[in-house]
Design an enzyme around this catalytic site. Structure first.
Site, mmCIF file in Angstrom:
data_model
loop_
_atom_site.group_PDB
_atom_site.id
_atom_site.type_symbol
_atom_site.label_atom_id
_atom_site.label_comp_id
_atom_site.label_asym_id
_atom_site.label_seq_id
_atom_site.Cartn_x
_atom_site.Cartn_y
_atom_site.Cartn_z
ATOM 1 N N GLU A 184 0.835 -1.205 0.000
ATOM 2 C CA GLU A 184 0.000 0.000 0.000
ATOM 3 C C GLU A 184 0.867 1.251 0.000
ATOM 4 O OE1 GLU A 184 -3.573 2.357 2.385
ATOM 5 O OE2 GLU A 184 -3.018 0.332 3.019
ATOM 6 N N LYS A 226 -1.860 -1.681 -3.627
ATOM 7 C CA LYS A 226 -2.942 -0.807 -3.161
ATOM 8 C C LYS A 226 -2.462 0.642 -3.253
ATOM 9 C CE LYS A 226 -6.132 0.135 0.676
ATOM 10 N NZ LYS A 226 -6.754 -0.366 1.918
#
EC number: 4.1.2.13
Length: 359
Positions: A184, A226
Site C-alpha cells: 500500500e 494498493k
C-alpha cells in the site's frame, strides 16, 4: 527474476489471484483502536470493545454482502473476535469464501530532518507476528506507506530507501510466512497540486517501489498493489472521472509489472460515490490493463453504513442494507458497469478527506 523459494509459493499465487477475482474487492476493516474510536465518536458511540465488535459483526454478517468481497482486512483485535453467538469472525468469512487479512504495520513516524515526511514502523518481530496470524487464519497482510506532495517532497532518498525498501522487506517477510502482502502506497491528497503533479509523483513512487521489490526477490505473482487513484490535490478544482481514470491507468501502465495479479485502490478520502464512480471510469479505459482493477475501501464502504447504524440495534438492518448498496456498486465498478445510484444513502456523497490522515 525472483529467486523467492518457499513452501507457500503456489498458495501465495493462488490466494493473490483469488483476491483479484473480477467483480469482487476488499473491505478494509482494519482501523486501529484510535481510528475506529473517531468513527464511533462521529455517531456518538463509545469506543469500547463491545461496540467495536458489534460494528464488525454488522459488517461481516450483512446478508448478501460477502458475495461481492474476496477479502476483508482485519485489525489484530478483530482477528480473534467472534460474533455475539460465539462464532469466530475468521470462520464467518471463510465460510462465505472471503479470505481474512491482517494489518501488520505499527503506524508511521516522522523522520527527523525532513518537512513532515514519514516512514512506517513494524519490521521488528514481523516474521513471528506473520506466523502467528497465519496460524489464526489470516491469508494476506497490509502495510501502509504514506507520502505527501509538497515543494520538496517526497524526496528521492525518503522515497527509495525508507518507504520503498520498507515495503519490500515487509513483502518478503510476509511471503516467507504464507501471507500475500498488499503493498500500500498512499500519496496523500492534501495540497493544491494539479493532477499532472500527482501523476508524475505516483509514477516515480511506483517505479522505485517495484525496483525495491525486485531487489528483495519478492514473488510479484503473490502480491497485490494498493495505490491511490491519480487525482488533483484537495485544495484544487476537481476533474472529471474520465480524467482521473486516464491518468491513473497510464501511471500503472508505465510502472506496474504484468505479473501483479490485481490493483486494489484505496479511496483516499473520496466520498463513497466519488470513489465508486472513479473506479468505474478506470475500468472503462481502453487499452492494456493486465491486472484486475478493484477496490480496498474502508471509509468509502462504511460511511453510509455507520450513519444508518448510529450504534442502535434497531438500525442494524438498515445499516446492512446501506453496506449492500455500496458493495454491489463497487462490484459493478470493477467491471465498468456501474450506472450510478439515484437513491444514495446518508453520507454517500460526503467528502471523507482528513488532512494528514492517520490510519
Amino acid at each position: 527474476m525472483s529467486n523467492f523459494k518457499s513452501k507457500y509459493h503456489d498458495e501465495l499465487i493462488a490466494n493473490a489471484a483469488y483476491i483479484g477475482t473480477p467483480g469482487k474487492g476488499i473491505l478494509a476493516a482494519d482501523e486501529s483502536t484510535g481510528t475506529i474510536g473517531k468513527r464511533l465518536a462521529s455517531i456518538n458511540v463509545e469506543n469500547v470493545e463491545t461496540n467495536r465488535r458489534a460494528l464488525r459483526e454488522l459488517l461481516f454478517t450483512a446478508p448478501n454482502v460477502l458475495q461481492y468481497l474476496s477479502g476483508v482486512i482485519l485489525f489484530e483485535e478483530t482477528l480473534y473476535q467472534s460474533t455475539a453467538a460465539g462464532k469466530p469472525f475468521v470462520d464467518v468469512l471463510n465460510e462465505a469464501g472471503v479470505l481474512p487479512g491482517i494489518k501488520v504495520d505499527k503506524g508511521t513516524v516522522e523522520l527527523a530532518g525532513t518537512d513532515g515526511e514519514t516512514t512506517t514502523q513494524g519490521l521488528d518481530g514481523l516474521g513471528a507476528r506473520c506466523a502467528k496470524y497465519y496460524e489464526a487464519g489470516a491469508r494476506f497482510a497490509k502495510w501502509r506507506a504514506v507520502l505527501k506532495i509538497g515543494p520538496n517532497e517526497p524526496s528521492l532518498s525518503i522515497l527509495s530507501i525508507e518507504n520503498a525498501y520498507g515495503l519490500a522487506r515487509y513483502a518478503v517477510i510476509c511471503q516467507e510466512n504464507g501471507l500475500v502482502p498488499i503493498v500500500e502506497l498512499e500519496i496523500l491528497v492534501d495540497g493544491s497540486h494539479d493532477i499532472h503533479k500527482c501523476a508524475a509523483i505516483t509514477e516515480r513512487v511506483l517505479a522505485a517501489t517495484y525496483k525495491a521489490l525486485s531487489d528483495h526477490h519478492v514473488l510479484l505473482e503473490g502480491t497485490l498493489l494498493k495505490p491511490n487513484m491519480v487525482t488533483p490535490g484537495s485544495d484544487s478544482p476537481k476533474v472529471a472521472p474520465e480524467v482521473v481514470a486516464e491518468h491513473t491507468v497510464r501511471a500503472l501502465q508505465r510502472t506496474v509489472p504484468a505479473a501483479v495479479p490485481a490493483v486494489v485502490f484505496l479511496s483516499g478520502g473520496q466520498s463513497e460515490e466519488e470513489a465508486t464512480v472513479n473506479l468505474n471510469a478506470i475500468n472503462q479505459v481502453k487499452g492494456k490493463k493486465p491486472w484486475t482493477l478493484s477496490f480496498s475501501f474502508g471509509r468509502a464502504l462504511q460511511q453510509s453504513t455507520l450513519k444508518a447504524w448510529s450504534g442502535k440495534e434497531e438500525n442494524v438492518k438498515n445499516a446492512q442494507d446501506a453496506l449492500l448498496t455500496r458493495a454491489k456498486a463497487n462490484s459493478e465498478a470493477t467491471l465498468g458497469t456501474y450506472k450510478g445510484n439515484s437513491q444514495l444513502g446518508e453520507g454517500a456523497s460526503e467528502s471523507l478527506h482528513v488532512k494528514d490522515y492517520k490510519y
